[in-house]
Design a protein around this motif. Structure first.
Motif, PDB file in Angstrom:
ATOM      1  N   VAL A   1       0.835  -1.204   0.000  1.00 27.06           N
ATOM      2  CA  VAL A   1       0.000   0.000   0.000  1.00 27.06           C
ATOM      3  C   VAL A   1       0.869   1.253   0.000  1.00 27.06           C
ATOM      4  O   VAL A   1       1.747   1.417   0.845  1.00 27.06           O
ATOM      5  CB  VAL A   1      -0.948   0.013   1.219  1.00 27.06           C
ATOM      6  CG1 VAL A   1      -1.736   1.321   1.285  1.00 27.06           C
ATOM      7  CG2 VAL A   1      -1.883  -1.179   1.170  1.00 27.06           C
ATOM      8  N   GLY A   2       0.609   2.119  -0.971  1.00 26.80           N
ATOM      9  CA  GLY A   2       1.306   3.401  -1.044  1.00 26.80           C
ATOM     10  C   GLY A   2       0.493   4.522  -0.444  1.00 26.80           C
ATOM     11  O   GLY A   2       1.028   5.448   0.169  1.00 26.80           O
ATOM     12  N   VAL A   3      -0.817   4.458  -0.607  1.00 27.76           N
ATOM     13  CA  VAL A   3      -1.701   5.505  -0.098  1.00 27.76           C
ATOM     14  C   VAL A   3      -3.098   4.918   0.102  1.00 27.76           C
ATOM     15  O   VAL A   3      -3.504   3.986  -0.596  1.00 27.76           O
ATOM     16  CB  VAL A   3      -1.744   6.728  -1.062  1.00 27.76           C
ATOM     17  CG1 VAL A   3      -2.414   6.379  -2.380  1.00 27.76           C
ATOM     18  CG2 VAL A   3      -2.413   7.925  -0.422  1.00 27.76           C
ATOM     19  N   VAL A   4      -3.818   5.447   1.077  1.00 26.90           N
ATOM     20  CA  VAL A   4      -5.214   5.079   1.302  1.00 26.90           C
ATOM     21  C   VAL A   4      -6.036   6.341   1.080  1.00 26.90           C
ATOM     22  O   VAL A   4      -5.658   7.429   1.523  1.00 26.90           O
ATOM     23  CB  VAL A   4      -5.442   4.518   2.726  1.00 26.90           C
ATOM     24  CG1 VAL A   4      -6.916   4.224   2.968  1.00 26.90           C
ATOM     25  CG2 VAL A   4      -4.609   3.262   2.933  1.00 26.90           C
ATOM     26  N   GLU A   5      -7.138   6.193   0.354  1.00 25.14           N
ATOM     27  CA  GLU A   5      -7.996   7.337   0.033  1.00 25.14           C
ATOM     28  C   GLU A   5      -9.370   7.180   0.654  1.00 25.14           C
ATOM     29  O   GLU A   5      -9.886   6.075   0.778  1.00 25.14           O
ATOM     30  CB  GLU A   5      -8.174   7.468  -1.483  1.00 25.14           C
ATOM     31  CG  GLU A   5      -6.917   7.796  -2.223  1.00 25.14           C
ATOM     32  CD  GLU A   5      -7.140   7.819  -3.725  1.00 25.14           C
ATOM     33  OE1 GLU A   5      -6.543   8.691  -4.370  1.00 25.14           O
ATOM     34  OE2 GLU A   5      -7.893   6.977  -4.244  1.00 25.14           O
ATOM     35  N   PHE A   6      -9.949   8.312   0.999  1.00 23.15           N
ATOM     36  CA  PHE A   6     -11.317   8.417   1.486  1.00 23.15           C
ATOM     37  C   PHE A   6     -12.054   9.233   0.438  1.00 23.15           C
ATOM     38  O   PHE A   6     -11.653  10.359   0.125  1.00 23.15           O
ATOM     39  CB  PHE A   6     -11.323   9.141   2.841  1.00 23.15           C
ATOM     40  CG  PHE A   6     -12.695   9.467   3.352  1.00 23.15           C
ATOM     41  CD1 PHE A   6     -13.351   8.592   4.197  1.00 23.15           C
ATOM     42  CD2 PHE A   6     -13.332  10.656   3.003  1.00 23.15           C
ATOM     43  CE1 PHE A   6     -14.610   8.892   4.689  1.00 23.15           C
ATOM     44  CE2 PHE A   6     -14.591  10.955   3.484  1.00 23.15           C
ATOM     45  CZ  PHE A   6     -15.237  10.077   4.328  1.00 23.15           C
ATOM     46  N   CYS A   7     -13.130   8.673  -0.146  1.00 21.69           N
ATOM     47  CA  CYS A   7     -13.845   9.365  -1.226  1.00 21.69           C
ATOM     48  C   CYS A   7     -15.342   9.437  -0.944  1.00 21.69           C
ATOM     49  O   CYS A   7     -15.947   8.462  -0.503  1.00 21.69           O
ATOM     50  CB  CYS A   7     -13.633   8.644  -2.556  1.00 21.69           C
ATOM     51  SG  CYS A   7     -11.911   8.450  -3.025  1.00 21.69           S
ATOM     52  N   VAL A   8     -15.914  10.590  -1.216  1.00 19.78           N
ATOM     53  CA  VAL A   8     -17.358  10.799  -1.156  1.00 19.78           C
ATOM     54  C   VAL A   8     -17.748  11.448  -2.471  1.00 19.78           C
ATOM     55  O   VAL A   8     -17.189  12.489  -2.846  1.00 19.78           O
ATOM     56  CB  VAL A   8     -17.770  11.696   0.031  1.00 19.78           C
ATOM     57  CG1 VAL A   8     -19.255  11.990  -0.005  1.00 19.78           C
ATOM     58  CG2 VAL A   8     -17.374  11.051   1.352  1.00 19.78           C
ATOM     59  N   GLU A   9     -18.687  10.801  -3.190  1.00 16.63           N
ATOM     60  CA  GLU A   9     -19.093  11.238  -4.519  1.00 16.63           C
ATOM     61  C   GLU A   9     -17.857  11.352  -5.396  1.00 16.63           C
ATOM     62  O   GLU A   9     -17.142  10.388  -5.563  1.00 16.63           O
ATOM     63  CB  GLU A   9     -19.922  12.514  -4.432  1.00 16.63           C
ATOM     64  CG  GLU A   9     -21.227  12.300  -3.687  1.00 16.63           C
ATOM     65  CD  GLU A   9     -22.022  13.569  -3.459  1.00 16.63           C
ATOM     66  OE1 GLU A   9     -21.587  14.653  -3.886  1.00 16.63           O
ATOM     67  OE2 GLU A   9     -23.090  13.455  -2.839  1.00 16.63           O
ATOM     68  N   ASN A  10     -17.541  12.513  -5.943  1.00 17.46           N
ATOM     69  CA  ASN A  10     -16.376  12.651  -6.829  1.00 17.46           C
ATOM     70  C   ASN A  10     -15.206  13.361  -6.159  1.00 17.46           C
ATOM     71  O   ASN A  10     -14.341  13.895  -6.841  1.00 17.46           O
ATOM     72  CB  ASN A  10     -16.775  13.408  -8.105  1.00 17.46           C
ATOM     73  CG  ASN A  10     -17.690  12.577  -8.968  1.00 17.46           C
ATOM     74  OD1 ASN A  10     -17.548  11.356  -9.026  1.00 17.46           O
ATOM     75  ND2 ASN A  10     -18.633  13.218  -9.624  1.00 17.46           N
ATOM     76  N   THR A  11     -15.173  13.357  -4.835  1.00 15.77           N
ATOM     77  CA  THR A  11     -14.103  14.035  -4.111  1.00 15.77           C
ATOM     78  C   THR A  11     -13.366  13.038  -3.239  1.00 15.77           C
ATOM     79  O   THR A  11     -13.974  12.348  -2.424  1.00 15.77           O
ATOM     80  CB  THR A  11     -14.676  15.173  -3.234  1.00 15.77           C
ATOM     81  OG1 THR A  11     -15.408  16.068  -4.065  1.00 15.77           O
ATOM     82  CG2 THR A  11     -13.575  15.924  -2.532  1.00 15.77           C
ATOM     83  N   CYS A  12     -12.040  12.964  -3.410  1.00 14.43           N
ATOM     84  CA  CYS A  12     -11.208  12.052  -2.624  1.00 14.43           C
ATOM     85  C   CYS A  12     -10.218  12.842  -1.775  1.00 14.43           C
ATOM     86  O   CYS A  12      -9.910  13.995  -2.067  1.00 14.43           O
ATOM     87  CB  CYS A  12     -10.454  11.097  -3.538  1.00 14.43           C
ATOM     88  SG  CYS A  12     -11.546   9.922  -4.385  1.00 14.43           S
ATOM     89  N   SER A  13      -9.721  12.177  -0.762  1.00 16.98           N
ATOM     90  CA  SER A  13      -8.763  12.799   0.149  1.00 16.98           C
ATOM     91  C   SER A  13      -7.446  13.103  -0.558  1.00 16.98           C
ATOM     92  O   SER A  13      -7.126  12.509  -1.595  1.00 16.98           O
ATOM     93  CB  SER A  13      -8.506  11.880   1.339  1.00 16.98           C
ATOM     94  OG  SER A  13      -8.014  10.636   0.904  1.00 16.98           O
TER      95      SER A  13
END
Length: 174
Positions: A54-66
């Motif tokens: 794992v290089g990065v973990v993302e949190f996404c809601v609709e079309n917006t990610c961390s």
């Protein structure tokens, strides 16, 4: 002391006008007024499995990610023998295009790597009911993606004015 004609009545008149104004303005500081202060909500994601990929973990809601939390600029004066922080969040490689990198407005979701198995997310005054949690390799390949329901608990502030909340921890198996 010499009093100018007509001004000796000014002091009692000024007091008579000032007293109701002072009492009326005092009610503006009632406990029902919310302060104009922003807060952030938080979520912790724990990784299981092959976390070394794992290089990065993302949190996404609709079309917006961390986006990764900003890192301080390197100091011009290097300490002899010092090595870069191995636990620092890697910057996103330019070839990885996600909604958060192509958006014109900054992301309201900030990602921080606590350790190899733990990622923390700060959400600016948002408590979405659902989100997509995604683990990517250092090259940007999606390793695992999962839509999760989120349960929020307020940990500060008040019911009337709101305040910071935290979501129940999420586990993602790679």
């Amino acid at each position: 002391m010499r009093v100018v004609k007509g001004l000796r009545h000014l002091t009692p008149v000024a007091a008579a006008v000032a007293l109701p104004l002072t009492l009326g303005l005092g009610s503006c500081a009632s406990p029902n007024v919310c302060p104009a202060i922003a807060w952030s909500n938080s979520l912790t994601v724990s990784l299981d499995g092959a976390v070394e990929s794992v290089g990065v973990v993302e949190f996404c809601v609709e079309n917006t990610c961390s986006v990764p939390a900003p890192r301080p600029a390197p100091s011009a004066s290097r300490i002899p023998g010092a090595t870069p922080d191995a636990d620092a969040v890697p910057s996103r490689s330019p070839q990885v295009a996600t909604p958060s990198t192509s958006a014109r407005t900054p992301s309201p979701f900030i990602a921080s790597k606590a350790d190899d198995r733990t990622w923390r997310f700060q959400l600016m005054m948002r408590t979405p009911e659902r989100a997509v949690i995604r683990a990517r390799s250092a090259e940007g390949q999606v390793l695992v993606e999962r839509e999760v329901p989120l349960q929020w608990t307020r940990v500060g502030g008040s019911g009337q004015c709101g305040g910071p909340s935290t979501a129940a921890p999420v586990t993602l198996t790679v």
